[in-house]
Design a protein around this motif. Sequence first.
Motif, PDB file in Angstrom:
ATOM      1  N   ILE A 163      38.685  42.480  50.803  1.00  0.00           N
ATOM      2  CA  ILE A 163      38.834  43.354  49.644  1.00  0.00           C
ATOM      3  C   ILE A 163      39.911  42.712  48.781  1.00  0.00           C
ATOM      4  N   PHE A 164      39.560  42.449  47.545  1.00  0.00           N
ATOM      5  CA  PHE A 164      40.490  41.773  46.649  1.00  0.00           C
ATOM      6  C   PHE A 164      40.914  42.687  45.517  1.00  0.00           C
ATOM      7  N   LYS A 165      42.116  42.493  45.073  1.00  0.00           N
ATOM      8  CA  LYS A 165      42.655  43.212  43.921  1.00  0.00           C
ATOM      9  C   LYS A 165      43.355  42.179  43.060  1.00  0.00           C
ATOM     10  N   TYR A 166      42.981  42.121  41.816  1.00  0.00           N
ATOM     11  CA  TYR A 166      43.596  41.148  40.921  1.00  0.00           C
ATOM     12  C   TYR A 166      45.037  41.546  40.617  1.00  0.00           C
ATOM     13  N   LEU A 167      45.923  40.574  40.752  1.00  0.00           N
ATOM     14  CA  LEU A 167      47.327  40.751  40.380  1.00  0.00           C
ATOM     15  C   LEU A 167      47.757  39.524  39.590  1.00  0.00           C
ATOM     16  N   PRO A 168      48.577  39.713  38.592  1.00  0.00           N
ATOM     17  CA  PRO A 168      49.072  38.540  37.868  1.00  0.00           C
ATOM     18  C   PRO A 168      49.980  37.700  38.774  1.00  0.00           C
ATOM     19  N   GLN A 169      50.173  36.446  38.409  1.00  0.00           N
ATOM     20  CA  GLN A 169      50.977  35.554  39.250  1.00  0.00           C
ATOM     21  C   GLN A 169      52.429  36.015  39.368  1.00  0.00           C
ATOM     22  N   ASN A 170      52.920  36.648  38.356  1.00  0.00           N
ATOM     23  CA  ASN A 170      54.325  37.083  38.383  1.00  0.00           C
ATOM     24  C   ASN A 170      54.446  38.568  38.739  1.00  0.00           C
ATOM     25  N   ALA A 171      53.575  39.054  39.641  1.00  0.00           N
ATOM     26  CA  ALA A 171      53.592  40.467  40.032  1.00  0.00           C
ATOM     27  C   ALA A 171      54.846  40.758  40.855  1.00  0.00           C
ATOM     28  N   SER A 172      55.371  41.941  40.663  1.00  0.00           N
ATOM     29  CA  SER A 172      56.578  42.342  41.399  1.00  0.00           C
ATOM     30  C   SER A 172      56.211  42.718  42.831  1.00  0.00           C
ATOM     31  N   ALA A 173      57.198  42.804  43.670  1.00  0.00           N
ATOM     32  CA  ALA A 173      56.991  43.169  45.075  1.00  0.00           C
ATOM     33  C   ALA A 173      56.418  44.575  45.178  1.00  0.00           C
ATOM     34  N   ALA A 174      56.843  45.460  44.300  1.00  0.00           N
ATOM     35  CA  ALA A 174      56.342  46.837  44.313  1.00  0.00           C
ATOM     36  C   ALA A 174      54.854  46.864  43.953  1.00  0.00           C
ATOM     37  N   ALA A 175      54.442  46.047  42.985  1.00  0.00           N
ATOM     38  CA  ALA A 175      53.033  45.988  42.591  1.00  0.00           C
ATOM     39  C   ALA A 175      52.193  45.430  43.730  1.00  0.00           C
ATOM     40  N   ILE A 176      52.736  44.461  44.449  1.00  0.00           N
ATOM     41  CA  ILE A 176      52.010  43.878  45.587  1.00  0.00           C
ATOM     42  C   ILE A 176      51.849  44.912  46.693  1.00  0.00           C
ATOM     43  N   ARG A 177      52.935  45.671  46.999  1.00  0.00           N
ATOM     44  CA  ARG A 177      52.846  46.716  48.030  1.00  0.00           C
ATOM     45  C   ARG A 177      51.849  47.799  47.619  1.00  0.00           C
ATOM     46  N   ASN A 178      51.861  48.180  46.346  1.00  0.00           N
ATOM     47  CA  ASN A 178      50.949  49.204  45.834  1.00  0.00           C
ATOM     48  C   ASN A 178      49.494  48.735  45.963  1.00  0.00           C
ATOM     49  N   ALA A 179      49.204  47.502  45.571  1.00  0.00           N
ATOM     50  CA  ALA A 179      47.846  46.959  45.665  1.00  0.00           C
ATOM     51  C   ALA A 179      47.418  46.844  47.119  1.00  0.00           C
ATOM     52  N   SER A 180      48.340  46.430  47.970  1.00  0.00           N
ATOM     53  CA  SER A 180      48.027  46.290  49.392  1.00  0.00           C
ATOM     54  C   SER A 180      47.690  47.644  50.010  1.00  0.00           C
ATOM     55  N   SER A 181      48.435  48.673  49.651  1.00  0.00           N
ATOM     56  CA  SER A 181      48.148  50.001  50.207  1.00  0.00           C
ATOM     57  C   SER A 181      46.799  50.522  49.696  1.00  0.00           C
ATOM     58  N   LYS A 182      46.455  50.235  48.430  1.00  0.00           N
ATOM     59  CA  LYS A 182      45.150  50.653  47.902  1.00  0.00           C
ATOM     60  C   LYS A 182      44.017  49.947  48.648  1.00  0.00           C
ATOM     61  N   MET A 183      44.172  48.651  48.890  1.00  0.00           N
ATOM     62  CA  MET A 183      43.126  47.900  49.596  1.00  0.00           C
ATOM     63  C   MET A 183      42.991  48.392  51.032  1.00  0.00           C
ATOM     64  N   ASP A 184      44.110  48.703  51.669  1.00  0.00           N
ATOM     65  CA  ASP A 184      44.051  49.225  53.037  1.00  0.00           C
ATOM     66  C   ASP A 184      43.353  50.575  53.082  1.00  0.00           C
ATOM     67  N   SER A 185      43.628  51.441  52.104  1.00  0.00           N
ATOM     68  CA  SER A 185      42.983  52.759  52.097  1.00  0.00           C
ATOM     69  C   SER A 185      41.475  52.625  51.830  1.00  0.00           C
ATOM     70  N   ILE A 186      41.084  51.695  50.977  1.00  0.00           N
ATOM     71  CA  ILE A 186      39.650  51.451  50.735  1.00  0.00           C
ATOM     72  C   ILE A 186      38.988  50.955  52.014  1.00  0.00           C
ATOM     73  N   TYR A 187      39.665  50.074  52.725  1.00  0.00           N
ATOM     74  CA  TYR A 187      39.121  49.542  53.975  1.00  0.00           C
ATOM     75  C   TYR A 187      38.933  50.656  55.003  1.00  0.00           C
ATOM     76  N   ARG A 188      39.926  51.530  55.117  1.00  0.00           N
ATOM     77  CA  ARG A 188      39.821  52.638  56.077  1.00  0.00           C
ATOM     78  C   ARG A 188      38.672  53.577  55.710  1.00  0.00           C
ATOM     79  N   LEU A 189      38.477  53.831  54.406  1.00  0.00           N
ATOM     80  CA  LEU A 189      37.369  54.688  53.975  1.00  0.00           C
ATOM     81  C   LEU A 189      36.010  54.060  54.316  1.00  0.00           C
ATOM     82  N   LEU A 190      35.891  52.777  54.109  1.00  0.00           N
ATOM     83  CA  LEU A 190      34.621  52.106  54.388  1.00  0.00           C
ATOM     84  C   LEU A 190      34.347  52.007  55.885  1.00  0.00           C
ATOM     85  N   ARG A 191      35.387  51.889  56.679  1.00  0.00           N
ATOM     86  CA  ARG A 191      35.220  51.742  58.119  1.00  0.00           C
ATOM     87  C   ARG A 191      34.775  53.047  58.763  1.00  0.00           C
ATOM     88  N   ASN A 192      35.160  54.162  58.209  1.00  0.00           N
ATOM     89  CA  ASN A 192      34.813  55.467  58.802  1.00  0.00           C
ATOM     90  C   ASN A 192      33.503  55.981  58.311  1.00  0.00           C
TER      91      ASN A 192
END
Length: 161
Positions: free
Chosen positions: A132-161
Amino acid sequence: MKKLVLLFLVWLGCGVNAFSQSDPVLLRVNGEVVTRSEFEYSFHKNNSMAMLEKKTPEEFLDLYIDYKLKVSAARSAGMDTTQSFKEELASYRRFLAKSYLTDTAAEEEQARKLYDDMKNSVSVSQVQVMHIFKYLPQNASAAAIRNASSKMDSIYRLLRN
């Protein structure tokens, strides 16, 4: 009997002569014969193209003679035997063959049938998510990376169940 054989030969000669005249020679260009049917075929083929302006047979005759002279000059110069000409001719041949040999309607129908069959036979539980990919700019902040990572994890959990 000799008269009968002679009459038969004359009749046969007239028949062959009449048969050979069914497609009369219209003109000669550099010694090459152009028959009426060849000229008519080219005339109708070129006049049927919508993007070109329509020509009368007299107007087309001048263009056709120029074309035949150019072809004759190119053959005399050996341009039809160069490697680049052969490659270009092969390219045109492949392009034309593809359009004649490929039945796009049948391909589309087969693709649609395959899609419908797969849609009906594959259930959601059979699909395995690999990435599962989420586009982020190259200069994304750590908070933006954590936010995108949590969204991708929640999508993965929804698809797995």
